[in-house]
Write a protein that holds these residues in place. Structure first.
Motif, PDB file in Angstrom:
ATOM      1  N   GLY A 161      -9.583 -72.093  30.112  1.00  0.00           N
ATOM      2  CA  GLY A 161      -8.650 -70.994  29.844  1.00  0.00           C
ATOM      3  C   GLY A 161      -9.336 -69.655  29.733  1.00  0.00           C
ATOM      4  N   GLY A 162     -10.649 -69.655  29.613  1.00  0.00           N
ATOM      5  CA  GLY A 162     -11.367 -68.394  29.508  1.00  0.00           C
ATOM      6  C   GLY A 162     -11.781 -67.817  30.838  1.00  0.00           C
ATOM      7  N   GLN A 163     -11.492 -68.515  31.926  1.00  0.00           N
ATOM      8  CA  GLN A 163     -11.837 -68.008  33.245  1.00  0.00           C
ATOM      9  C   GLN A 163     -10.993 -66.775  33.558  1.00  0.00           C
ATOM     10  OE1 GLN A 163     -10.404 -70.898  32.596  1.00  0.00           O
ATOM     11  NE2 GLN A 163      -8.564 -71.151  33.842  1.00  0.00           N
ATOM     12  N   VAL A 164     -11.323 -66.113  34.654  1.00  0.00           N
ATOM     13  CA  VAL A 164     -10.592 -64.899  35.025  1.00  0.00           C
ATOM     14  C   VAL A 164      -9.129 -65.250  35.273  1.00  0.00           C
ATOM     15  CG1 VAL A 164     -10.395 -63.037  36.700  1.00  0.00           C
ATOM     16  CG2 VAL A 164     -12.654 -63.846  36.001  1.00  0.00           C
ATOM     17  N   SER A 165      -8.227 -64.605  34.529  1.00  0.00           N
ATOM     18  CA  SER A 165      -6.790 -64.877  34.623  1.00  0.00           C
ATOM     19  C   SER A 165      -6.030 -63.563  34.744  1.00  0.00           C
ATOM     20  CB  SER A 165      -6.296 -65.656  33.398  1.00  0.00           C
ATOM     21  OG  SER A 165      -7.023 -66.859  33.238  1.00  0.00           O
ATOM     22  N   LEU A 166      -4.903 -63.610  35.456  1.00  0.00           N
ATOM     23  CA  LEU A 166      -4.066 -62.431  35.667  1.00  0.00           C
ATOM     24  C   LEU A 166      -2.693 -62.675  35.059  1.00  0.00           C
ATOM     25  CD1 LEU A 166      -3.769 -59.631  37.021  1.00  0.00           C
ATOM     26  CD2 LEU A 166      -2.925 -60.816  39.042  1.00  0.00           C
ATOM     27  N   PHE A 167      -2.223 -61.734  34.241  1.00  0.00           N
ATOM     28  CA  PHE A 167      -0.923 -61.840  33.580  1.00  0.00           C
ATOM     29  C   PHE A 167      -0.083 -60.608  33.939  1.00  0.00           C
ATOM     30  CE2 PHE A 167      -4.295 -63.657  30.988  1.00  0.00           C
ATOM     31  CZ  PHE A 167      -3.848 -64.952  30.774  1.00  0.00           C
ATOM     32  N   ASP A 168       1.219 -60.802  34.011  1.00  0.00           N
ATOM     33  CA  ASP A 168       2.116 -59.667  34.236  1.00  0.00           C
ATOM     34  C   ASP A 168       3.362 -59.832  33.377  1.00  0.00           C
ATOM     35  OD1 ASP A 168       4.408 -60.920  36.040  1.00  0.00           O
ATOM     36  OD2 ASP A 168       2.513 -61.634  36.869  1.00  0.00           O
ATOM     37  N   ASP A 169       3.973 -58.707  33.019  1.00  0.00           N
ATOM     38  CA  ASP A 169       5.143 -58.702  32.153  1.00  0.00           C
ATOM     39  C   ASP A 169       5.968 -57.466  32.478  1.00  0.00           C
ATOM     40  OD1 ASP A 169       6.929 -59.488  30.252  1.00  0.00           O
ATOM     41  OD2 ASP A 169       5.774 -58.762  28.543  1.00  0.00           O
ATOM     42  N   PHE A 170       7.255 -57.501  32.118  1.00  0.00           N
ATOM     43  CA  PHE A 170       8.146 -56.378  32.373  1.00  0.00           C
ATOM     44  C   PHE A 170       8.661 -55.833  31.051  1.00  0.00           C
ATOM     45  CE2 PHE A 170      12.417 -54.607  33.331  1.00  0.00           C
ATOM     46  CZ  PHE A 170      12.002 -53.572  34.153  1.00  0.00           C
ATOM     47  N   ASP A 171       8.499 -54.522  30.864  1.00  0.00           N
ATOM     48  CA  ASP A 171       8.962 -53.842  29.655  1.00  0.00           C
ATOM     49  C   ASP A 171      10.339 -53.250  29.943  1.00  0.00           C
ATOM     50  OD1 ASP A 171       9.438 -52.291  27.454  1.00  0.00           O
ATOM     51  OD2 ASP A 171       7.379 -51.557  27.293  1.00  0.00           O
ATOM     52  N   ILE A 172      11.391 -53.875  29.356  1.00  0.00           N
ATOM     53  CA  ILE A 172      12.759 -53.420  29.628  1.00  0.00           C
ATOM     54  C   ILE A 172      12.987 -52.017  29.077  1.00  0.00           C
ATOM     55  CG2 ILE A 172      15.200 -53.892  29.195  1.00  0.00           C
ATOM     56  CD1 ILE A 172      14.542 -56.834  29.105  1.00  0.00           C
ATOM     57  N   ASP A 173      12.430 -51.708  27.923  1.00  0.00           N
ATOM     58  CA  ASP A 173      12.668 -50.405  27.289  1.00  0.00           C
ATOM     59  C   ASP A 173      12.148 -49.253  28.142  1.00  0.00           C
ATOM     60  OD1 ASP A 173      13.828 -51.684  25.140  1.00  0.00           O
ATOM     61  OD2 ASP A 173      11.942 -51.862  24.047  1.00  0.00           O
ATOM     62  N   TYR A 174      11.001 -49.430  28.758  1.00  0.00           N
ATOM     63  CA  TYR A 174      10.397 -48.349  29.531  1.00  0.00           C
ATOM     64  C   TYR A 174      10.453 -48.588  31.032  1.00  0.00           C
ATOM     65  CZ  TYR A 174       8.570 -46.730  25.070  1.00  0.00           C
ATOM     66  OH  TYR A 174       8.463 -46.272  23.784  1.00  0.00           O
ATOM     67  N   ASN A 175      11.126 -49.673  31.462  1.00  0.00           N
ATOM     68  CA  ASN A 175      11.294 -49.970  32.889  1.00  0.00           C
ATOM     69  C   ASN A 175       9.947 -49.980  33.611  1.00  0.00           C
ATOM     70  OD1 ASN A 175      13.274 -50.655  34.836  1.00  0.00           O
ATOM     71  ND2 ASN A 175      12.984 -48.665  35.827  1.00  0.00           N
ATOM     72  N   GLN A 176       8.990 -50.700  33.014  1.00  0.00           N
ATOM     73  CA  GLN A 176       7.638 -50.732  33.561  1.00  0.00           C
ATOM     74  C   GLN A 176       7.150 -52.170  33.708  1.00  0.00           C
ATOM     75  OE1 GLN A 176       5.387 -48.484  30.717  1.00  0.00           O
ATOM     76  NE2 GLN A 176       5.676 -46.543  31.785  1.00  0.00           N
ATOM     77  N   TYR A 177       6.419 -52.380  34.777  1.00  0.00           N
ATOM     78  CA  TYR A 177       5.685 -53.630  34.944  1.00  0.00           C
ATOM     79  C   TYR A 177       4.273 -53.421  34.417  1.00  0.00           C
ATOM     80  CZ  TYR A 177       9.251 -55.828  37.862  1.00  0.00           C
ATOM     81  OH  TYR A 177      10.414 -56.402  38.316  1.00  0.00           O
ATOM     82  N   LYS A 178       3.785 -54.381  33.641  1.00  0.00           N
ATOM     83  CA  LYS A 178       2.443 -54.279  33.072  1.00  0.00           C
ATOM     84  C   LYS A 178       1.611 -55.474  33.540  1.00  0.00           C
ATOM     85  CE  LYS A 178       3.880 -51.622  29.027  1.00  0.00           C
ATOM     86  NZ  LYS A 178       3.869 -51.501  27.553  1.00  0.00           N
ATOM     87  N   TYR A 179       0.361 -55.191  33.872  1.00  0.00           N
ATOM     88  CA  TYR A 179      -0.533 -56.206  34.426  1.00  0.00           C
ATOM     89  C   TYR A 179      -1.827 -56.234  33.624  1.00  0.00           C
ATOM     90  CZ  TYR A 179       2.713 -55.681  38.301  1.00  0.00           C
ATOM     91  OH  TYR A 179       3.843 -55.626  39.063  1.00  0.00           O
ATOM     92  N   LEU A 180      -2.321 -57.456  33.374  1.00  0.00           N
ATOM     93  CA  LEU A 180      -3.545 -57.640  32.607  1.00  0.00           C
ATOM     94  C   LEU A 180      -4.407 -58.684  33.304  1.00  0.00           C
ATOM     95  CD1 LEU A 180      -5.261 -57.281  29.966  1.00  0.00           C
ATOM     96  CD2 LEU A 180      -3.951 -59.209  29.035  1.00  0.00           C
ATOM     97  N   ILE A 181      -5.670 -58.351  33.534  1.00  0.00           N
ATOM     98  CA  ILE A 181      -6.639 -59.305  34.054  1.00  0.00           C
ATOM     99  C   ILE A 181      -7.785 -59.370  33.055  1.00  0.00           C
ATOM    100  CG2 ILE A 181      -7.808 -57.552  35.473  1.00  0.00           C
ATOM    101  CD1 ILE A 181      -8.432 -59.765  37.480  1.00  0.00           C
ATOM    102  N   GLU A 182      -8.173 -60.581  32.668  1.00  0.00           N
ATOM    103  CA  GLU A 182      -9.203 -60.705  31.645  1.00  0.00           C
ATOM    104  C   GLU A 182      -9.959 -62.021  31.790  1.00  0.00           C
ATOM    105  OE1 GLU A 182      -7.233 -60.611  27.862  1.00  0.00           O
ATOM    106  OE2 GLU A 182      -7.012 -62.783  27.796  1.00  0.00           O
ATOM    107  N   THR A 183     -11.111 -62.055  31.147  1.00  0.00           N
ATOM    108  CA  THR A 183     -11.921 -63.265  31.050  1.00  0.00           C
ATOM    109  C   THR A 183     -12.581 -63.279  29.672  1.00  0.00           C
ATOM    110  OG1 THR A 183     -13.741 -64.522  32.018  1.00  0.00           O
ATOM    111  CG2 THR A 183     -13.946 -62.143  32.046  1.00  0.00           C
ATOM    112  N   ARG A 184     -12.866 -64.451  29.167  1.00  0.00           N
ATOM    113  CA  ARG A 184     -13.559 -64.592  27.885  1.00  0.00           C
ATOM    114  C   ARG A 184     -14.769 -65.480  28.117  1.00  0.00           C
ATOM    115  NH1 ARG A 184     -13.071 -63.546  22.640  1.00  0.00           N
ATOM    116  NH2 ARG A 184     -13.872 -65.004  21.079  1.00  0.00           N
ATOM    117  N   CYS A 185     -15.953 -64.900  27.969  1.00  0.00           N
ATOM    118  CA  CYS A 185     -17.165 -65.633  28.313  1.00  0.00           C
ATOM    119  C   CYS A 185     -18.352 -65.084  27.527  1.00  0.00           C
ATOM    120  CB  CYS A 185     -17.442 -65.545  29.813  1.00  0.00           C
ATOM    121  SG  CYS A 185     -17.702 -63.861  30.406  1.00  0.00           S
ATOM    122  N   SER A 186     -19.451 -65.802  27.617  1.00  0.00           N
ATOM    123  CA  SER A 186     -20.724 -65.371  27.050  1.00  0.00           C
ATOM    124  C   SER A 186     -21.756 -65.413  28.157  1.00  0.00           C
ATOM    125  CB  SER A 186     -21.140 -66.286  25.888  1.00  0.00           C
ATOM    126  OG  SER A 186     -21.309 -67.617  26.360  1.00  0.00           O
TER     127      SER A 186
END
Length: 618
Positions: free
Chosen positions: A529-554
């Protein structure tokens, strides 16, 4: 000679099923022209030519009069018409000029009898090219135009029209030159002036390519019709003229004579009163659908990330024992003496993970308005490129952000930068590039290469500037010492040399000049689950799509003396001989009892870092 049939070949002002509309006057220049009469647009067999057709321009379209020949197919086709088995007519045309979905000009090449029209209106079926923009385009491809209107047989009401056609046939031998020569000098001067004035104006869409004629005619009190007076200027006369195919040919001919296309275009513009020459040229077209990225070179990023060893655990712990000291050596036994135990020191280091991310947002309105390319896919590609580069930067040099004050700092005890690692893992080499020769750098790397204890052949990461300076080295005869980068790598006993844009040799004392390491000795650990992952979500209040790419590693080096870091500074030669060289001693000089190391120094006598601990074992 009476026609065998008549009917509309095409109707003007009707919108076709594909959105195009044939404008009045599109084929006006072909009034009284004879074209072949063909069966079902069959062009491969001469027997399909059934006769000829005479075109007649009308305000609502092109009317035609058909004349059959004496061929068997023509006789049979005439019987089909008499029996009303065939009631449809269509045309085959090319050289179409289209603007905004409106057909302004074309050339009818033949009229065909067809079994069935496409619809009650008119349908234009392009063979290969479809245009729907607002520009004027000359289409060399053919079209077939079905009117869907039934044919008419000649009646008494058409006698006058027949006489006009017959009169037109009788006058076919008179040329334009003959008509021009019949004018008086005064008439010729008026004609020349009218032509020059007409070139400065733009006809409306319905007659833009109709040779100075206009469908908006005026009727006099005597009942005769006349075209628009060219001496009357309106608001539309302020528009720029369209550059026709004949104009282009003239410009090219002038350019051949002048030797300059620019001068030929400017000469044409001045002659026709065009103030803004750029109106003659089409709008600029983008070479690529999506914007291209202008970024630092990232070839080294793939070398760092793909070369690093991967671990399925995010918390990486390494521990080792130093067997290079005399107390760890095996001992010889002398009869009657006591056997002595060996002692050696051990140490360990733990590295915990950290999350590295990149976040973006995009207004939904912008997503809908950007239709030239897929902006979401383009933005996701940019996020992945920048995340990989930041992780590779943290592994080699660190992210460069201030410790303790910058909340975005990638902690250096989580992703341990090779350039700042403890001398126990990364051998530190100082070279004074400001005061010395570039050859000093080569000499220093060769000397310290003997201390390297990493796996296999290492890779050197350095700047393009340092590579260029090294390649410029010459011998006393002025010949280049290194003819290729591969030759330099062989000289330094390296696998390869990779340039890295983020290295800055000009930043002063302590600046990293080069890092020599085999990335297989650097471990990047990540839990499930810590590998590179891409998430997206929609904010209804501000009519915006938000995207997040992250990884958790040492990440950390796991092998002692597995890297060489060359920095700007005063050169210090490596220690004489090999580390922990064995000096033979006589038997009576041997220590009577071993000693336990109080600390575990590295080969240079430097202590461990605070994250390293010692566990003496026997």
């Amino acid at each position: 000679m009476e026609p065998d049939f008549s009917g509309y070949a095409t109707k003007a002002g009707l919108q076709c099923s594909d959105g195009r509309t044939i404008m009045p006057g599109a084929f006006k220049h072909q009034d009284k022209m004879r074209v072949p009469l063909v069966w079902q647009h069959g062009h491969s067999d001469p027997e399909n030519v059934l006769g000829h057709a005479v075109l007649e321009h009308r305000d609502d379209g092109v009317y035609t009069y058909g004349y059959f020949n004496k061929s068997p197919k023509a006789v049979h086709s005439k019987q089909l018409l008499d029996h009303k088995d065939i009631t449809m007519l269509s045309i085959w045309a090319n050289e179409l000029v289209e603007r905004g979905g409106k057909v302004l000009h074309g050339a009818i090449r033949e009229v065909s009898l067809v079994l069935s029209g496409a619809n009650p209106g008119a349908l234009i079926e392009n063979v290969t090219i479809h245009h729907s923009n607002g520009e004027d385009d000359m289409l060399e491809d053919e079209v077939i135009i079905y009117t869907g209107l039934e044919l008419e047989h000649a009646t008494a009401d058409d006698e006058k029209k027949k006489e006009d056609v017959k009169h037109a046939d009788d006058e076919d031998d008179e040329t334009v030159q003959d008509v021009y020569d019949s004018m008086t000098d005064k008439q010729k001067q008026v004609l020349h002036y009218m032509l020059s004035q007409a070139l400065e104006s733009t006809e409306d869409d319905s007659a833009e390519h109709a040779n100075l004629e206009d469908d908006n005619t005026k009727t006099t009190q005597e009942g005769t019709t006349m075209t628009r007076n060219v001496f009357e200027k309106g608001a539309q006369d302020e528009k720029s003229p369209i550059l026709s195919h004949a104009d282009i040919q003239g410009i090219v001919a002038d350019a051949t004579k002048m030797g300059s296309l620019k001068q030929a275009v400017e000469s044409y513009a001045l002659a026709h009163g065009i103030n803004q020459i750029d109106t003659l040229f089409p709008e600029a077209k983008a070479l690529t659908s999506a914007p291209e990225f202008f970024s630092r070179r990232t070839e080294w990023v793939n070398s760092v990330l793909s070369g690093a060893r991967k671990s399925p655990f995010s918390r990486v712990k390494t521990h080792w024992a130093d067997l290079t000291y005399d107390d760890a050596r095996a001992k010889g036994y002398i009869t009657g003496t006591e056997k002595q135990e060996e002692f050696y020191g051990t140490a360990r280091r733990e590295t915990s993970p950290q999350t590295i991310y990149k976040k973006q947002k995009l207004d939904r309105d912008d997503m809908l308005d950007i239709t030239d390319f897929d902006v979401v896919a383009w933005m996701k590609g940019e996020m992945r490129i920048m995340l990989d580069e930041e992780l590779a930067r943290a592994i080699l040099l660190g992210d460069g952000r201030a410790v303790g004050t910058d909340p975005d700092k990638i902690l250096e005890d989580r992703i341990r930068p090779i350039a700042k690692d403890d001398p126990l893992f990364a051998i530190q080499v100082l070279v004074d590039m400001a005061a010395g020769d570039i050859a000093d750098f080569v000499d220093a790397v060769i000397q310290y290469r003997a201390l390297y204890r990493g796996s296999g052949m290492p890779t050197m990461y350095t700047s393009e500037q340092l590579i260029a300076q090294t390649m410029l080295l010459k011998d006393t005869l002025g010949r280049r010492i290194y003819t290729s980068v591969d030759q330099l790598a062989t000289e330094l006993r390296l696998k390869e040399i990779i340039p890295v844009d983020i290295f800055d040799p000009a930043s002063g004392a302590g600046a990293v000049l080069a890092i020599i390491v085999n990335m297989n000795d650097y471990v990047v650990g990540s839990d499930k689950g810590g590998q590179v992952s891409l998430f997206d979500d929609f904010d209804i209040d501000y009519n915006q799509y938000k995207y997040l790419i992250e990884t958790r590693c040492s990440g950390a080096l796991v092998k002692l003396k597995s890297a060489i870091v060359v920095k700007q500074g005063t050169f210090v030669p490596p220690p004489a001989g090999t580390p922990h060289a064995i000096v033979p001693e006589p038997p009576n000089a041997r220590q009577s009892s071993p000693s336990v190391h109080g600390s575990l120094p590295d080969d240079d006598g430097l202590p461990l870092t605070q994250t390293q601990t010692e566990e003496p074992e026997s």
